[in-house]
Design a protein around this motif. Structure first.
Motif, PDB file in Angstrom:
ATOM      1  N   PRO A 195      15.116  31.911 -50.409  1.00  0.00           N
ATOM      2  CA  PRO A 195      15.652  31.567 -49.459  1.00  0.00           C
ATOM      3  C   PRO A 195      15.487  30.696 -49.201  1.00  0.00           C
ATOM      4  O   PRO A 195      13.663  30.373 -48.385  1.00  0.00           O
ATOM      5  CB  PRO A 195      15.898  33.173 -48.688  1.00  0.00           C
ATOM      6  CG  PRO A 195      14.911  33.762 -48.742  1.00  0.00           C
ATOM      7  CD  PRO A 195      14.628  33.994 -50.804  1.00  0.00           C
ATOM      8  N   GLY A 196      15.825  29.186 -48.706  1.00  0.00           N
ATOM      9  CA  GLY A 196      15.452  27.991 -48.092  1.00  0.00           C
ATOM     10  C   GLY A 196      14.850  28.046 -46.764  1.00  0.00           C
ATOM     11  O   GLY A 196      15.271  26.926 -45.985  1.00  0.00           O
ATOM     12  N   VAL A 197      13.932  28.818 -46.131  1.00  0.00           N
ATOM     13  CA  VAL A 197      13.615  28.804 -44.817  1.00  0.00           C
ATOM     14  C   VAL A 197      12.565  28.158 -44.574  1.00  0.00           C
ATOM     15  O   VAL A 197      11.877  28.536 -44.826  1.00  0.00           O
ATOM     16  CB  VAL A 197      13.612  30.556 -43.450  1.00  0.00           C
ATOM     17  CG1 VAL A 197      13.181  30.553 -43.141  1.00  0.00           C
ATOM     18  CG2 VAL A 197      14.751  31.480 -44.566  1.00  0.00           C
ATOM     19  N   ILE A 198      12.473  27.045 -44.706  1.00  0.00           N
ATOM     20  CA  ILE A 198      11.724  25.751 -44.476  1.00  0.00           C
ATOM     21  C   ILE A 198      11.148  26.076 -43.812  1.00  0.00           C
ATOM     22  O   ILE A 198       9.421  25.686 -43.724  1.00  0.00           O
ATOM     23  CB  ILE A 198      12.301  24.585 -44.725  1.00  0.00           C
ATOM     24  CG1 ILE A 198      12.770  24.933 -46.337  1.00  0.00           C
ATOM     25  CG2 ILE A 198      10.946  23.515 -45.867  1.00  0.00           C
ATOM     26  CD1 ILE A 198      12.253  25.119 -47.449  1.00  0.00           C
ATOM     27  N   GLY A 199      11.732  25.830 -42.078  1.00  0.00           N
ATOM     28  CA  GLY A 199      11.138  26.260 -40.959  1.00  0.00           C
ATOM     29  C   GLY A 199      10.770  27.099 -40.033  1.00  0.00           C
ATOM     30  O   GLY A 199      11.651  28.267 -39.700  1.00  0.00           O
ATOM     31  N   GLU A 200      10.105  27.205 -39.508  1.00  0.00           N
ATOM     32  CA  GLU A 200       9.659  28.400 -38.428  1.00  0.00           C
ATOM     33  C   GLU A 200      10.797  28.437 -36.971  1.00  0.00           C
ATOM     34  O   GLU A 200      11.610  28.947 -36.504  1.00  0.00           O
ATOM     35  CB  GLU A 200       8.441  27.987 -37.570  1.00  0.00           C
ATOM     36  CG  GLU A 200       7.886  27.025 -36.511  1.00  0.00           C
ATOM     37  CD  GLU A 200       6.117  26.965 -36.248  1.00  0.00           C
ATOM     38  OE1 GLU A 200       6.322  26.383 -35.758  1.00  0.00           O
ATOM     39  OE2 GLU A 200       5.895  27.775 -36.589  1.00  0.00           O
ATOM     40  N   ASP A 201      11.791  27.080 -37.290  1.00  0.00           N
ATOM     41  CA  ASP A 201      12.743  27.414 -36.193  1.00  0.00           C
ATOM     42  C   ASP A 201      14.191  27.306 -36.640  1.00  0.00           C
ATOM     43  O   ASP A 201      15.272  26.984 -36.189  1.00  0.00           O
ATOM     44  CB  ASP A 201      13.079  25.833 -35.563  1.00  0.00           C
ATOM     45  CG  ASP A 201      13.147  25.058 -36.273  1.00  0.00           C
ATOM     46  OD1 ASP A 201      12.599  24.985 -37.455  1.00  0.00           O
ATOM     47  OD2 ASP A 201      12.905  23.622 -36.163  1.00  0.00           O
ATOM     48  N   SER A 202      14.197  27.740 -38.028  1.00  0.00           N
ATOM     49  CA  SER A 202      14.973  28.209 -38.962  1.00  0.00           C
ATOM     50  C   SER A 202      16.074  29.079 -37.924  1.00  0.00           C
ATOM     51  O   SER A 202      15.845  29.753 -37.220  1.00  0.00           O
ATOM     52  CB  SER A 202      14.979  28.422 -40.103  1.00  0.00           C
ATOM     53  OG  SER A 202      16.113  29.020 -41.039  1.00  0.00           O
TER      54      SER A 202
END
Length: 284
Positions: A195-202
């Motif tokens: 899954p494209g959870v690229i940032g910690e602020d997703s």
């Protein structure tokens, strides 16, 4: 479907459907071998990124007849883009698969810029690609799947009343997490590949926090690839790291989730991830 394509994608119908939001989608419907809806009704598995995924996932419908590990019968509905828009599926998926308000991570922007520098995309294509991310509408696309497309599939193919699934990969995997966290009652199992959870602020972290201990009952299966974990591309390192963080927080709350690490790259992992979802969530 033409005779040529029917030979490649057996038992597959194709139609196009315009959503209430004004977007047109290409829909591939693959039925199990020998399927007779007058005798049996089977649940639906929705597969995202149909323009890319249908050729790698629809043939796996034969796993329902595998004597060594049989998969529960299902009807596959692959959802993509139609007509001239089909060539822009990599851009349009950003609009449909990414949660509203999802931040654009710097690592992702860098990856797009690398695409320009290596001539994999033009500056105009890169700008259009990022523009879709600034007005993403996964909420509208989820409503299309559940409230518009599914009733049509139910009527036309006499699908079972329950047991339906959803599978998405990359940004499709991010959409799968979003759909699971949204508690969409249509799906009883959901597969989220890389899954494209690229940032910690997703947005998925905010969704999870808002749920508290009231987690969805649907089965969730998440996969990542070893080359995302151990490779040297920052965007995939971030994906693997933040997906792991999401899973740690979810498991700490007793979430109904299973996981697997596959021996693939981000590009090659789609089919393996889908097969992992079938084996884990839909085994007979």
């Amino acid at each position: 479907m033409s005779t040529l394509w029917q030979g490649c994608l057996a038992d597959t119908d194709y139609f196009e459907m315009r959503s209430r939001s004004g977007h047109t989608y290409g829909i591939w419907v693959t039925t199990p071998p020998g399927y007779d809806h007058t005798k049996t009704r089977v649940p639906v598995v929705y597969v995202l990124d149909g323009n890319w995924a249908v050729g790698m996932t629809a043939p796996l419908i034969v796993t329902q007849a595998d004597p060594m590990q049989q998969i529960q019968p299902y009807l596959q509905v692959s959802v993509g883009y139609a007509g001239e828009e089909a060539q822009d599926w990599t851009r349009l998926r950003n609009r449909d698969l990414v949660p509203p308000g999802e931040p654009i991570a710097p690592e992702f922007v860098d990856a797009v810029e690398m695409g320009v520098q290596t001539c994999r995309m033009t500056r105009e294509e890169a700008d259009a690609y990022l523009a879709e991310l600034r007005d993403s509408r996964a909420d509208a696309f989820l409503a299309f799947l559940a409230d518009e497309l599914h009733p049509r599939i139910e009527r036309a193919y006499h699908a079972a009343p329950s047991g339906h699934g959803l599978f998405g990969y990359s940004y499709g995997g991010l959409f799968s997490l979003y759909a699971w966290l949204s508690g969409c009652p249509l799906f009883e199992s959901i597969g989220a590949g890389s899954p494209g959870v690229i940032g910690e602020d997703s947005q998925v972290f905010a969704q999870l926090a808002e749920l508290g201990d009231s987690l969805p009952a649907a089965k969730l299966h998440v996969t990542v690839n070893d080359q995302e974990l151990f490779g040297d591309l920052a965007v995939y390192q971030s994906l693997a790291k933040h997906t792991a963080t999401f899973l740690h927080r979810l498991k700490a709350r007793g979430g109904n989730v299973t996981t697997a690490v596959l021996r693939e790259t981000h590009v090659t992992g789609l089919q393996s991830s889908f097969l992992s979802y079938l084996r884990t969530c839909r085994a007979q």
